[in-house]
Design a protein around this motif. Structure first.
Motif, PDB file in Angstrom:
ATOM      1  N   LEU A 157       0.856  -1.181   0.000  1.00 30.83           N
ATOM      2  CA  LEU A 157       0.000   0.000   0.000  1.00 30.83           C
ATOM      3  C   LEU A 157       0.896   1.236   0.000  1.00 30.83           C
ATOM      4  CD1 LEU A 157      -2.731   1.505   0.319  1.00 30.83           C
ATOM      5  CD2 LEU A 157      -2.418   1.283   2.806  1.00 30.83           C
ATOM      6  N   PHE A 158       0.635   2.158  -0.942  1.00 34.82           N
ATOM      7  CA  PHE A 158       1.377   3.415  -1.012  1.00 34.82           C
ATOM      8  C   PHE A 158       0.458   4.553  -0.577  1.00 34.82           C
ATOM      9  CE2 PHE A 158       3.369   0.509  -3.952  1.00 34.82           C
ATOM     10  CZ  PHE A 158       4.726   0.696  -3.702  1.00 34.82           C
ATOM     11  N   VAL A 159       0.820   5.208   0.503  1.00 38.96           N
ATOM     12  CA  VAL A 159       0.051   6.347   1.013  1.00 38.96           C
ATOM     13  C   VAL A 159       0.841   7.606   0.672  1.00 38.96           C
ATOM     14  CG1 VAL A 159      -1.024   7.406   3.024  1.00 38.96           C
ATOM     15  CG2 VAL A 159      -0.826   4.898   2.890  1.00 38.96           C
ATOM     16  N   GLU A 160       0.395   8.305  -0.360  1.00 38.03           N
ATOM     17  CA  GLU A 160       1.169   9.427  -0.894  1.00 38.03           C
ATOM     18  C   GLU A 160       0.239  10.374  -1.639  1.00 38.03           C
ATOM     19  OE1 GLU A 160       3.403  12.136  -1.807  1.00 38.03           O
ATOM     20  OE2 GLU A 160       4.600  10.501  -0.941  1.00 38.03           O
ATOM     21  N   LEU A 179       3.572   9.086  -6.652  1.00 36.90           N
ATOM     22  CA  LEU A 179       2.700   7.930  -6.457  1.00 36.90           C
ATOM     23  C   LEU A 179       2.663   7.069  -7.722  1.00 36.90           C
ATOM     24  CD1 LEU A 179       0.673   6.421  -4.676  1.00 36.90           C
ATOM     25  CD2 LEU A 179      -1.117   7.950  -5.546  1.00 36.90           C
ATOM     26  N   GLU A 180       2.506   7.713  -8.866  1.00 33.92           N
ATOM     27  CA  GLU A 180       2.461   6.975 -10.135  1.00 33.92           C
ATOM     28  C   GLU A 180       3.779   6.262 -10.405  1.00 33.92           C
ATOM     29  OE1 GLU A 180       1.812   7.861 -14.925  1.00 33.92           O
ATOM     30  OE2 GLU A 180       1.399   9.424 -13.451  1.00 33.92           O
ATOM     31  N   ILE A 217       4.079   3.135  -8.019  1.00 30.79           N
ATOM     32  CA  ILE A 217       3.186   2.045  -8.400  1.00 30.79           C
ATOM     33  C   ILE A 217       3.659   1.401  -9.685  1.00 30.79           C
ATOM     34  CG2 ILE A 217       0.854   1.540  -9.234  1.00 30.79           C
ATOM     35  CD1 ILE A 217      -0.195   3.438  -7.105  1.00 30.79           C
ATOM     36  N   CYS A 276      -0.071  -3.655  -6.089  1.00 31.13           N
ATOM     37  CA  CYS A 276       0.030  -2.297  -5.545  1.00 31.13           C
ATOM     38  C   CYS A 276      -1.343  -1.652  -5.375  1.00 31.13           C
ATOM     39  CB  CYS A 276       0.875  -1.423  -6.478  1.00 31.13           C
ATOM     40  SG  CYS A 276       2.551  -2.035  -6.734  1.00 31.13           S
ATOM     41  N   GLU A 277      -1.569  -1.080  -4.191  1.00 36.22           N
ATOM     42  CA  GLU A 277      -2.760  -0.286  -3.938  1.00 36.22           C
ATOM     43  C   GLU A 277      -2.334   1.088  -3.456  1.00 36.22           C
ATOM     44  OE1 GLU A 277      -5.611  -2.285  -1.489  1.00 36.22           O
ATOM     45  OE2 GLU A 277      -5.528  -4.118  -2.667  1.00 36.22           O
ATOM     46  N   GLN A 278      -3.248   2.058  -3.513  1.00 38.43           N
ATOM     47  CA  GLN A 278      -2.879   3.424  -3.185  1.00 38.43           C
ATOM     48  C   GLN A 278      -3.927   4.114  -2.331  1.00 38.43           C
ATOM     49  OE1 GLN A 278      -3.765   6.332  -6.592  1.00 38.43           O
ATOM     50  NE2 GLN A 278      -3.351   4.410  -7.694  1.00 38.43           N
ATOM     51  N   LYS A 283      -4.499   8.340  -1.365  1.00 37.33           N
ATOM     52  CA  LYS A 283      -3.969   9.667  -1.649  1.00 37.33           C
ATOM     53  C   LYS A 283      -4.134  10.641  -0.496  1.00 37.33           C
ATOM     54  CE  LYS A 283      -4.832   9.088  -6.591  1.00 37.33           C
ATOM     55  NZ  LYS A 283      -5.534   9.614  -7.786  1.00 37.33           N
ATOM     56  N   LYS A 341      -8.337   1.781   3.836  1.00 31.25           N
ATOM     57  CA  LYS A 341      -7.518   0.690   3.307  1.00 31.25           C
ATOM     58  C   LYS A 341      -6.927  -0.157   4.429  1.00 31.25           C
ATOM     59  CE  LYS A 341      -7.368   1.385  -1.255  1.00 31.25           C
ATOM     60  NZ  LYS A 341      -7.677   0.342  -2.247  1.00 31.25           N
TER      61      LYS A 341
END
Length: 224
Positions: free
Chosen positions: A4-7, A13-14, A17, A27-29, A31, A39
Motif C-alpha cells: 500500500l502506497f500512502v502518498e 505515487l504513479e 506504483i 500495488c494499492e494506493q 492519496k 484501506k
C-alpha cells in the motif's frame, strides 16, 4: 508481495506504483489520510509506504492504526523532512524504516524487500518444505534441484500458502492478496480455482504429495 502506497504527490505515487508493479508486486494506493484509514482497516498488506505529510492529517497518526490492525506489516516512512526528531518519532511509534525524499526507487525496493524477508519470511532468501526450495529473489521453485516452472500467479499463490502454512485461508483473502483492489470481481474466484488446480497438479507431479487441502465451504489449508 502486496503493498500500500500512502502518498499525495501524484507523480511520485504513479512512479512508485509503476515501478513496483513492474517487479511483480500487487500495488494499492491511498492519496490522503481518510483513504488510508479505510484501506488499512479493510485489507492486509505485506508492506506500507507512508508519507507523513498528508493534506488531511499526519501519516504518523496512521502508524498505531497499522500496528493494531496488522502488526506483521512492514512500514517505511517517506518524507521531505529529514529532521532527526521526525525519524525518531516515527521509529518509536513502530515504523521500520525512514527514507528522505528524493530517493531512488531501487533503494526503496531494497528496503521493502529487506523488511519482507525479516517480517514475513523470517529472514530467509530461500524457503524450503519437504524436498522443495523456493528462491525468493529468482522467483523460482525447485524440487530436488529440478526447476518447476510456475506462472506469476502460481508463484504468488504458493508463497501465500507457504507463509500461512497449516492455517485456513478463505477464497476472499486469497483473491485480495493476489489481485488487490480488484479482488471483488467474481471472475477472480474462478481464476483462483484455475491457478490452485494448476499449482496443486505441479506439486503433485513433482513429489506425489497433495499439499493443498480443500476445507469444504471454508477455504484451503496448506499442509507442508
Amino acid at each position: 508481495m502486496k503493498l500500500l502506497f500512502v502518498e499525495d504527490e501524484p507523480i511520485l505515487l504513479e512512479r512508485m506504483i509503476s515501478y513496483f508493479a513492474g517487479v511483480g508486486c500487487i500495488c494499492e494506493q491511498a492519496k490522503n489520510f481518510d483513504q488510508a484509514v479505510v484501506k488499512i482497516n479493510s485489507h492486509k498488506y505485506d508492506g506500507i509506504v507512508l508519507d507523513i505529510g498528508l493534506p488531511d492529517g499526519s501519516g504518523m497518526d496512521l502508524i498505531p492504526e497499522i500496528k493494531l490492525s496488522q502488526s506483521g506489516t512492514g512500514i517505511v516512512i517517506i518524507s521531505a523532512n529529514a529532521s532527526l526528531a521526525d525519524k525518531v518519532d516515527g521509529l518509536n511509534l513502530g515504523a521500520d524504516d525512514y527514507l528522505t525524499k528524493p530517493f531512488y526507487l531501487e533503494e526503496l525496493n531494497a528496503r521493502i524487500n529487506a523488511l519482507y524477508r525479516r517480517k514475513t519470511l523470517k529472514g530467509d532468501d530461500v524457503i524450503t518444505f519437504d524436498d522443495f526450495a523456493i528462491n525468493i529473489d529468482a522467483r523460482e521453485l525447485y524440487y530436488n534441484d529440478s526447476l518447476i516452472r510456475l506462472t506469476k500467479k502460481e508463484f504468488e499463490l504458493l508463497i501465500y500458502f507457504v507463509t500461512n502454512k497449516n492455517r485456513l485461508v478463505g477464497k476472499i483473502s486469497i483473491a485480495e492478496h493476489i489481485w488487490g483492489d480488484s479482488y471483488s470481481n467474481a471472475d477472480n474466484f474462478d481464476a483462483i480455482y484455475v491457478h490452485l488446480v494448476n499449482l496443486r497438479k505441479k506439486l503433485m507431479q513433482a513429489s506425489g504429495n497433495d499439499y493443498i487441502k480443500t476445507i469444504w465451504g471454508m477455504g484451503y489449508k496448506f499442509i507442508g
